[in-house]
Scaffold this motif. Structure first.
Motif, short mmCIF file in Angstrom:
data_model
loop_
_atom_site.label_atom_id
_atom_site.label_comp_id
_atom_site.label_asym_id
_atom_site.label_seq_id
_atom_site.Cartn_x
_atom_site.Cartn_y
_atom_site.Cartn_z
N GLU A 157 12.49 -4.63 -4.55
CA GLU A 157 11.78 -5.10 -5.70
C GLU A 157 10.29 -4.63 -5.83
O GLU A 157 9.87 -4.53 -6.88
CB GLU A 157 11.52 -6.76 -5.05
CG GLU A 157 12.96 -7.59 -5.39
CD GLU A 157 12.54 -9.17 -4.73
OE1 GLU A 157 11.63 -9.23 -4.11
OE2 GLU A 157 13.69 -9.78 -4.89
N ALA A 158 9.81 -4.25 -4.62
CA ALA A 158 8.39 -3.57 -4.81
C ALA A 158 8.68 -2.12 -5.68
O ALA A 158 7.67 -2.00 -6.51
CB ALA A 158 7.77 -3.24 -3.56
N GLY A 212 8.84 7.61 -5.93
CA GLY A 212 9.14 7.93 -4.83
C GLY A 212 10.62 8.09 -4.84
O GLY A 212 11.22 8.33 -3.63
N LEU A 213 11.35 7.91 -5.78
CA LEU A 213 12.90 8.35 -6.01
C LEU A 213 13.15 9.69 -6.73
O LEU A 213 13.08 9.58 -7.81
CB LEU A 213 13.63 7.02 -6.57
CG LEU A 213 13.40 5.54 -5.97
CD1 LEU A 213 14.20 4.70 -6.65
CD2 LEU A 213 14.11 5.68 -4.47
N THR A 245 13.05 1.59 8.53
CA THR A 245 12.59 2.20 9.84
C THR A 245 11.21 2.72 9.55
O THR A 245 10.39 2.86 10.50
CB THR A 245 13.46 3.35 10.07
OG1 THR A 245 13.62 4.25 8.94
CG2 THR A 245 14.95 2.97 10.54
N ASP A 246 10.73 3.21 8.30
CA ASP A 246 9.24 3.69 8.11
C ASP A 246 8.25 2.53 8.47
O ASP A 246 7.42 2.71 9.26
CB ASP A 246 8.96 3.86 6.57
CG ASP A 246 9.87 4.95 6.27
OD1 ASP A 246 10.32 5.75 7.03
OD2 ASP A 246 10.18 5.26 4.95
N TYR A 247 8.61 1.21 8.14
CA TYR A 247 7.63 0.07 8.35
C TYR A 247 7.78 -0.48 9.71
O TYR A 247 6.66 -1.00 10.26
CB TYR A 247 7.84 -1.10 7.31
CG TYR A 247 7.50 -0.61 5.82
CD1 TYR A 247 6.11 -0.62 5.57
CD2 TYR A 247 8.57 -0.16 5.14
CE1 TYR A 247 5.89 -0.17 4.18
CE2 TYR A 247 8.18 0.28 3.76
CZ TYR A 247 6.77 0.49 3.40
OH TYR A 247 6.44 0.64 2.19
N ALA A 248 9.02 -0.36 10.23
CA ALA A 248 9.25 -0.68 11.64
C ALA A 248 8.27 0.19 12.62
O ALA A 248 7.59 -0.06 13.59
CB ALA A 248 10.66 -0.52 12.17
N SER A 249 8.42 1.87 12.25
CA SER A 249 7.45 2.57 12.97
C SER A 249 5.93 2.26 12.93
O SER A 249 5.20 2.16 13.78
CB SER A 249 7.71 4.03 12.53
OG SER A 249 7.03 5.00 13.05
N LEU A 250 5.50 2.09 11.63
CA LEU A 250 4.16 1.76 11.19
C LEU A 250 3.67 0.49 12.08
O LEU A 250 2.74 0.19 12.62
CB LEU A 250 3.84 1.27 9.83
CG LEU A 250 3.84 2.74 8.98
CD1 LEU A 250 3.85 2.14 7.36
CD2 LEU A 250 2.77 3.46 9.42
N SER A 260 0.79 -1.25 -0.21
CA SER A 260 -0.01 0.20 -0.05
C SER A 260 0.90 1.30 -0.07
O SER A 260 0.47 2.26 -0.64
CB SER A 260 -0.92 0.03 1.36
OG SER A 260 -1.81 -1.17 1.14
N HIS A 261 2.22 1.27 0.43
CA HIS A 261 3.01 2.36 0.63
C HIS A 261 4.23 2.53 0.17
O HIS A 261 4.96 3.39 0.42
CB HIS A 261 3.04 2.54 2.37
CG HIS A 261 1.78 2.74 3.39
ND1 HIS A 261 0.78 3.78 2.85
CD2 HIS A 261 1.29 1.84 4.05
CE1 HIS A 261 -0.07 3.46 3.65
NE2 HIS A 261 0.17 2.34 4.50
#
Length: 301
Positions: free
Chosen positions: A247-248, A272-273, A216-221, A207-208
């Motif tokens: 890969e995503a 997003g890059l 760290t973004d996903y660890a926070s979520l 989704s994101h």
């Protein structure tokens, strides 16, 4: 009447635009559904399909031959009396040299919203989740039930289209329920808590990915430490969160490179890059060629 597009992209290059007859099978109102023999599909799909994304869920059941398809970053092969599901929104591709027979069925999630079913019914079937096992290998008895349901839907849809939508909905739910009885998850050895956390990570990534590209973004979520996320995902899937993220990103880029005329720099920004040079290096690291070379290869195929 609003159309539901076969591919979720901003534009098409002419080479990959489906024929008008093909599009009629994949477009319609919010209750979109179709089923046809695989042999009929090949009358419309004349070449390999590069990285693509559909707004519908599709299901392939083979009665002859074999089929190879890439879903996400994983390649799958199905044979006679086996099934392959491609959940809506997943990136997929397949080659043009497979010879097979069987059924292909597609449905939009809204097709199952009606007087009989609630709007989250698909969440009950793990093989339709982004982290699920899309391949189904039913035993002979279950295969017979599944083929009978597919054949019944094909007969009714061929004769009446969506006039009997309530009946088609019921057959489709019965089909998914039969499949669920023989479904086997991808990981049957890791503890449930580890698999569950890894699955939550993959759903969030799905989704994101265009806005969250660091571990760290996903660890926070997920309210856990990055180290715990790394260990958990690697143990459950065999790949690190960083590899899953890379890969995503590349899958998103491939869809845009294949099906739009966006310059590479715009593709980089869209996924997003903000640094096109880094995007090119990342793409070449995994694909062995630059984004431009990849696009040229697809255009020549």
């Amino acid at each position: 009447m609003s159309d539901i597009k076969l591919y979720d992209t901003r534009a098409f290059t002419g080479k990959f635009m489906p024929s008008e007859e093909m599009k009629r099978h994949f477009q319609g109102t919010r209750d979109t559904f179709f089923i046809m023999p695989v042999e009929d599909m090949y009358r419309f799909v004349k070449r390999a399909v590069p990285a693509s994304r559909s707004t519908i869920t599709s299901c392939l059941y083979l009665t002859g031959g074999e089929a190879r398809m890439k879903i996400g970053s994983t390649s799958y092969t199905v044979r006679v009396d086996e099934m392959l599901f491609v959940p809506a929104g997943q990136v997929f591709s397949f080659r043009e040299d497979d010879i097979n027979q069987g059924y292909i069925c597609g449905f939009h999630a809204d097709f199952l919203i009606g007087k009989f079913f609630r709007n989250n019914v698909l969440h009950e079937f793990d093989f339709l989740r982004v982290w699920g096992n899309p391949t189904i290998q039913p035993n002979p008895e279950a295969a017979g039930f599944i083929r009978a349901l597919l054949d019944r839907m094909l007969v009714d849809y061929s004769q009446h289209g969506l006039q009997h939508s309530d009946l088609l909905q019921s057959y489709l739910i019965a089909l998914l329920t039969e499949v669920n009885q023989v479904y086997k998850p991808l990981s049957e050895t890791a503890p449930v808590s580890i698999v569950t956390l890894a699955n939550r990570f993959r759903e969030l990534l799905f989704s994101h990915v265009r806005t969250h590209q660091r571990v760290t973004d996903y660890a926070s979520l997920l309210n856990i430490s990055p180290n715990h996320l790394n260990k958990t995902v690697r143990r459950a899937t065999g790949k690190s969160p960083t590899q899953w993220i890379d890969e995503a990103i590349l899958l998103e880029a491939k869809v845009l490179l294949c099906q739009t005329a966006m310059p590479v720099a715009e593709v980089s920004s869209a996924v997003g890059l903000d640094d096109p040079s880094y995007f090119t290096r990342l793409f070449k690291k995994y694909e062995g060629q630059t984004p431009t070379a990849y696009r040229q290869m697809i255009e020549k195929s």
